[in-house]
Design a protein around this motif. Structure first.
Motif, mmCIF file in Angstrom:
data_model
loop_
_atom_site.group_PDB
_atom_site.id
_atom_site.type_symbol
_atom_site.label_atom_id
_atom_site.label_comp_id
_atom_site.label_asym_id
_atom_site.label_seq_id
_atom_site.Cartn_x
_atom_site.Cartn_y
_atom_site.Cartn_z
ATOM 1 N N UNK A 34 42.469 48.566 49.277
ATOM 2 C CA UNK A 34 43.890 48.219 49.233
ATOM 3 C C UNK A 34 44.063 47.110 48.203
ATOM 4 N N UNK A 35 43.959 47.436 46.906
ATOM 5 C CA UNK A 35 43.824 46.415 45.862
ATOM 6 C C UNK A 35 45.020 45.468 45.780
ATOM 7 N N UNK A 36 44.743 44.158 45.789
ATOM 8 C CA UNK A 36 45.802 43.184 45.516
ATOM 9 C C UNK A 36 46.014 43.085 44.009
ATOM 10 N N UNK A 37 47.065 42.418 43.614
ATOM 11 C CA UNK A 37 47.305 42.196 42.189
ATOM 12 C C UNK A 37 47.381 40.702 41.923
ATOM 13 N N UNK A 38 47.230 40.350 40.675
ATOM 14 C CA UNK A 38 47.395 38.958 40.266
ATOM 15 C C UNK A 38 48.721 38.828 39.534
ATOM 16 N N UNK A 39 49.371 37.679 39.682
ATOM 17 C CA UNK A 39 50.645 37.459 39.004
ATOM 18 C C UNK A 39 50.638 36.098 38.334
ATOM 19 N N UNK A 40 51.510 35.943 37.365
ATOM 20 C CA UNK A 40 51.613 34.672 36.651
ATOM 21 C C UNK A 40 52.390 33.694 37.530
#
Length: 604
Positions: A396-402
């Motif tokens: 359940x891949x998380x994402x990275x954000x700025x």
């Protein structure tokens, strides 16, 4: 008898795993060794077989006094002549074991490290013939490790007193630096190092944001691990008691285990966990080292472990039989605040606190990664890995954000409170300011007059708590004092000055529990559905036999062996003897009972 013959006839296995054969050959030839092998990887065979092949008695130094009886019982069930000496025995019991040693009637002798500081023990070993010294749980010699035992520091004298006796130090957990410390402190700098893979593909690693963690744990146990044996780790004794009471009140049999309980209660709870099916132990880290129970299906943490070494050691107690298991951790902002505060107030010099901070930073990096947990875990121990497809970040891949702007808003609020008002507050007050909440406390201190009041309404409270947690993890924010107030760090100015970008982790949407990959399921013994009732009959027979003998069920046979028997349904003793895990002694002792159990008519 050769090492391979011993493996087959005594232990019932056809072939060695991984580095086992190389380690055993090296020790049989008289060499010293330092062995790193994950929990469940077969470390014990690496010294048990050389002790049986070489002339004399193998002396095993272990800190696990409470488990020595079970370890010896398991060896005796295999036909191995084993004994132990520790503080739980009376004079007559010790004398009996000592006499057996002197008569050459033992293959293996287990000792607690403090016994080697007693002159009578040294004199005893001098009078007999020692085939090798095995120093189990060797990481206990690391003074800044998670399981330091002062008595281990004296074990370097083994080589001085018995220079011709080979020594092997074994542990499941050690970075390169810890390995070097073990080698130096145990005078094993000339020993050959054997480092097995740290990967345990059958364990599914999952780290979730804290949100009523007891309820989260209850859901995990009821939906995924109903009736399973498992261990739940908590940081404090009070938390252990509350969690055990909570689980019991909700229909899950759970026992507390911590240093505040008397010795008799701790021993009784540990014994029940080893001997009964489906029991949960809620414990501090004082529990679990050396637990050989193979069918622990889950290890859960309700508090953040202090280091990756500790985390790996504790989660490794799940799935020793190779079957799919879960390592689950609930982690939140308060964990980071609490751990940082504990480091700041810990005993020891600055170098010690820095070492603790380095351990915590690595643990936080594992929690916050958007990459495969297993890859990150293996990298910590210097091993390369590929995305496993069986951890939460793979499934359940998380994402990275700025998060640079969000970080600037939060750091700016902390700066204005401190520099403009001379005030410091915890995360809750700072988040209330950013969200523009006119709480009594905000109005009391006139924080609604700050320029940053209400500038953070684009994020929710839980998202802001995630920002705080991750800034603490990245050392862009600090906690200070007894009340955990927020303060800027040396690196905060880089963000406020727009010279540094901040990447933050987006928590994935809460969905159903991730499913185990085919890779993890492949670890299980293939057993057709129609064999399941036979397997249960075999388990019932094993439980009765174990109760009659007063030993844990796994001392009779592991689940994996019973699964193979159920799947193959051997009709003769010869057929049964060809199944992995059925050695000559167990075949002679239990073979006919198993065949009789298999011949029983199925329940209608």
């Amino acid at each position: 008898m050769s090492a391979v013959d011993t493996l087959r006839r005594v232990f019932g296995y056809d072939s060695f795993r991984g580095e086992q054969e190389s380690i055993i050959d090296h020790l049989v030839a008289g060499g010293d060794a330092l062995v790193l092998m994950p929990t469940g990887g077969g470390k014990s065979l690496c010294y048990q077989i050389p002790a049986l092949v070489r002339e004399g008695v193998g002396v095993v130094i272990s800190p696990l006094i409470a488990l020595m009886q079970d370890q010896v019982d398991a060896l005796k069930a295999l036909g191995v002549r084993a004994g132990f000496l520790n503080s739980t025995q009376d004079f007559a019991q010790r004398r009996e074991v000592e006499s057996a040693f002197l008569r050459g009637e033992l293959d293996l002798l287990y000792l607690a490290p403090e016994r080697l500081r007693v002159e009578s023990t040294i004199s005893l070993l001098d009078k007999g013939r020692v085939s090798l010294f095995a120093i189990d749980e060797a990481h206990c010699v690391s003074q800044w490790g998670h399981d330091f035992r002062p008595d281990y520091l004296g074990l370097s004298e083994l080589h001085e007193r018995w220079p011709d006796v080979p020594r092997v130090a074994l542990t499941a957990t050690a970075t390169q630096a810890t390995r070097e410390e073990i080698a130096t402190r145990l005078d094993l700098t000339g020993a050959k190092h054997f480092v097995a893979s740290f990967d345990r593909p059958n364990i599914q690693y999952r780290i979730v944001p804290k949100d009523r963690p007891q309820q989260q744990l209850l859901k995990l146990l009821k939906t995924e691990h109903a009736g399973d044996a498992g261990i739940v780790y908590c940081l404090s004794r009070a938390s252990v008691e509350k969690t055990a009471d909570f689980l019991t009140a909700n229909g899950i049999e759970a026992l507390p285990y911590h240093a505040g309980l008397d010795n008799r209660t701790r021993a009784a709870h540990q014994s029940r966990f080893l001997r009964e099916d489906g029991l949960v132990v809620v414990a501090t880290i004082a529990f679990g080292m050396g637990i050989d129970k193979p069918d622990v299906r889950f290890v859960a943490h309700l508090d953040l472990p202090k280091s990756v070494e500790g985390y790996y050691q504790e989660t490794g107690r799940a799935g020793r039989d190779g079957l799919p298991s879960t390592a689950w951790l609930a982690y939140g902002l308060q964990d980071v605040v609490q751990q940082r505060k504990m480091i700041d107030t810990s005993e020891g010099d600055l170098a010690h606190r820095r070492r603790l901070s380095t351990h915590l930073d690595a643990m936080l990096a594992l929690c916050e990664t958007v990459e495969c947990r297993r890859v990150q875990l293996l990298a910590y121990f210097g091993q390369e890995g590929q995305p496993c497809g069986n951890c939460d970040t793979c499934l359940n891949p998380p994402t990275a954000w700025d998060g640079t702007v969000a970080a600037q808003k939060l750091l700016s609020a902390v700066y204005r409170l401190d520099n403009e008002r001379g005030q410091r507050f915890g995360a809750g007050q700072v988040i209330d300011i950013l969200l523009g909440r006119k709480t009594p406390k905000v109005e009391q201190f006139r924080h609604d007059q700050l320029s940053v009041f209400g500038v953070g309404t684009d994020l929710s409270e839980s998202e802001w708590r995630g920002v705080v947690r991750q800034l603490l993890a990245q050392r862009l924010l600090a906690v200070e004092g007894d009340y955990g107030t927020l303060a800027l760090t040396e690196d905060s100015g880089e963000v406020l000055g727009r010279r540094r970008t901040v990447r933050l982790r987006t928590e994935p949407e809460r969905t159903a529990a991730p499913r185990s990959s085919a890779r993890a399921k492949a670890a299980a013994v293939d057993m057709p559905a129609e064999a399941a009732p036979v397997f249960e009959r075999l388990r019932a027979w094993r439980a009765a036999a174990a109760k009659e003998q007063g030993v844990p069920a796994y001392v009779i046979f592991h689940d994996a062996t019973l699964r193979q028997i159920a799947a193959r349904s051997p009709a003769t003793l010869a057929d049964l003897g060809g199944i992995s895990g059925v050695g000559e002694n167990k075949l002679a002792r239990y073979g006919q009972q198993i065949l009789d159990t298999l011949a029983e008519p199925a329940a209608s």
